[in-house]
Motif scaffolding. Sequence first.
Motif, short mmCIF file in Angstrom:
data_model
loop_
_atom_site.label_atom_id
_atom_site.label_comp_id
_atom_site.label_asym_id
_atom_site.label_seq_id
_atom_site.Cartn_x
_atom_site.Cartn_y
_atom_site.Cartn_z
N ILE A 91 -4.97 7.43 -14.49
CA ILE A 91 -5.59 5.88 -14.89
C ILE A 91 -6.14 5.53 -13.37
CG2 ILE A 91 -5.79 3.82 -15.63
CD1 ILE A 91 -3.47 4.38 -17.54
N CYS A 92 -7.47 5.65 -13.14
CA CYS A 92 -7.95 5.03 -11.76
C CYS A 92 -8.44 3.77 -11.97
CB CYS A 92 -9.22 6.08 -11.27
SG CYS A 92 -8.72 7.57 -10.64
N MET A 93 -7.55 2.68 -11.26
CA MET A 93 -7.73 1.21 -11.49
C MET A 93 -8.39 0.95 -10.17
SD MET A 93 -6.42 -1.71 -10.35
CE MET A 93 -7.17 -3.14 -10.63
N ASP A 94 -9.16 -0.16 -10.37
CA ASP A 94 -9.90 -0.66 -9.03
C ASP A 94 -10.49 -2.05 -9.36
OD1 ASP A 94 -10.82 0.93 -6.15
OD2 ASP A 94 -11.67 -1.04 -6.49
N GLY A 95 -10.65 -2.77 -8.64
CA GLY A 95 -11.25 -4.03 -8.81
C GLY A 95 -12.90 -4.09 -8.64
N ASP A 96 -13.46 -3.03 -7.98
CA ASP A 96 -14.74 -2.89 -7.70
C ASP A 96 -15.68 -2.43 -8.89
OD1 ASP A 96 -16.57 -1.72 -4.50
OD2 ASP A 96 -17.14 -1.82 -6.77
N SER A 97 -16.23 -3.18 -9.48
CA SER A 97 -16.93 -2.93 -10.98
C SER A 97 -18.03 -1.98 -10.63
CB SER A 97 -17.41 -4.16 -11.58
OG SER A 97 -17.95 -5.19 -10.58
N SER A 98 -18.85 -2.04 -9.51
CA SER A 98 -20.03 -1.08 -9.37
C SER A 98 -19.66 0.23 -9.08
CB SER A 98 -20.73 -1.60 -7.99
OG SER A 98 -20.10 -1.35 -6.71
N LYS A 99 -18.33 0.48 -8.62
CA LYS A 99 -17.91 1.85 -8.23
C LYS A 99 -17.55 2.24 -9.78
CE LYS A 99 -16.41 1.78 -3.32
NZ LYS A 99 -15.54 1.79 -2.48
N LEU A 100 -16.75 1.32 -10.38
CA LEU A 100 -16.38 1.77 -11.87
C LEU A 100 -17.07 1.96 -12.67
CD1 LEU A 100 -13.25 -0.96 -12.19
CD2 LEU A 100 -13.04 1.48 -11.89
N ASN A 101 -18.56 1.25 -12.72
CA ASN A 101 -19.59 1.49 -13.30
C ASN A 101 -20.02 2.88 -13.36
OD1 ASN A 101 -19.15 -0.80 -14.74
ND2 ASN A 101 -20.91 -1.89 -13.39
#
Length: 447
Positions: A28-38
């Motif tokens: 699971i790659c978790m991050d708070g950066d929504s643009s990168k997640l998208n």
Amino acid sequence: MKISIIGGTGYVGLITGLGLAVHGHDVICMDGDSSKLNKLNNGELPIFEESLHELLKEATDRNKVVFTNNIKTAVRESDIIMIAVGTPESKNGETDMSQLILALKLVAGYINNYKTIVIKSTIPVGTCAMARMIIKDNLKNPMIPFDVVSNPEFLREGNAVSDFLNPDRIVVGVDTPESEVVMKELYRTFDAPMVFTDTRSSEMVKYACNAYLATRISFINEISEISEKVNADIHAILQGMKLDKRIGSHYLNPGPGFGGPCLAKDLKSLICFAGKANAGLPLLKAVLERNGLQIKNIIDYVMSELKDIGSKKIAVLGLSFKAGTNDTRNSPAIHLLEKIADTKTSIHVYDPVVKNLEEPLHSRVTFSTNIMDTIMDADCLIVMTEWPEFKELNLEMVYMMMKTPLIIDTRNIFSPNKAYHLGFSYKGIGITNPIFDSIDVSLKNII
Ligand code: UDX
């Protein structure tokens, strides 16, 4: 094994997560950066890195990786929580631990059974001990067992996927036999020696490696300056050095000084925390000083040449801190452009992957779509990175295209003899014009 990567969309976190996923782990790659997640959830990459696209495709096709901003799920559903958040340089050179401390507190709050917390970020010696206290203080149930492990990364930008999948070694700092068993299982499928140490030594390995690498670069840059002063040739000197097995040929290329987000940052952090431990550090401080001098000398040379050039055209090839990446953090090319921007020159730049700069620099330069437009009618050509397409330039053609045949080659990618014989005024690193009078400079004062 079930693994979560906190900070899972950054250089280290993403490559580590995808690398572990293709090795069969559920990540699971978790991050708070929504643009990168998208981007990642759409199969796109937030960073430029050789063969990373294939890694992302394989990991997602095999359903071995998910990308989320939900830290609770990431912690609860994993056996190993790997923290790969940024530990940037703060103003006084110390490591800014704020992101790491926040991540540890958030992770601790969701721990519901035994977890192995692995710190992948580059951290000053003693951080694992601090992490243990932070987690203990923030556990919802203080009786829940956990371990903290140090697992530094040695990834080079532009080569990071290969470095992760084919490591020279895997360094792990543990304080319990249980966590050693967990880490052996995590990396069981990797064909690389595992080096187990205590956590403090493992934290120190990363700094020792980067300090040594930085020292090699500053060393060869200093030898290059001497070479110029005594009319020697750094290419010949390196030929005579590298066959000594104790020296070798790797990582000994003169240049504009080491840039990028790691070497200087880690060196400053080491100097800070080792200084607090009353270590002397004359050598490491000199390595940093030499590095600053390297780009200063190049800028001074360009400015002295520009003085004659006035408001004419200069062409700069390469903007990132080295070939193979689009990362311009702490890039010597950017330091140079920031200085030249104050003159009246018309600055044309080309980089194979960097197409934007931060303002005000972006508006001050002209981005060419190809190398030829950059070089056409230029009065000075400055090579800042060693991309293959720069090395393959035909010097005869370049000579005909330029208005003034002046090359400043900070990566020694061209043949000095060829440049001189074509009629270029050629400035390399550690190179002097072979047409230079043959009287030994050190003897000049005697004769
Ligand atoms: C470095 C370390 O190599 C890596 O192990 C660590 O994990 C992170 O920091 P990176 O900064 O990505 O990796 O790139 P690297 O290839 O080490 O180059 C660093 C700088 O040194 C670049 O500016 C490069 O141009 C310069 N360099 C490198 C030289 O000037 N000469 C050399 O021979 C090698």
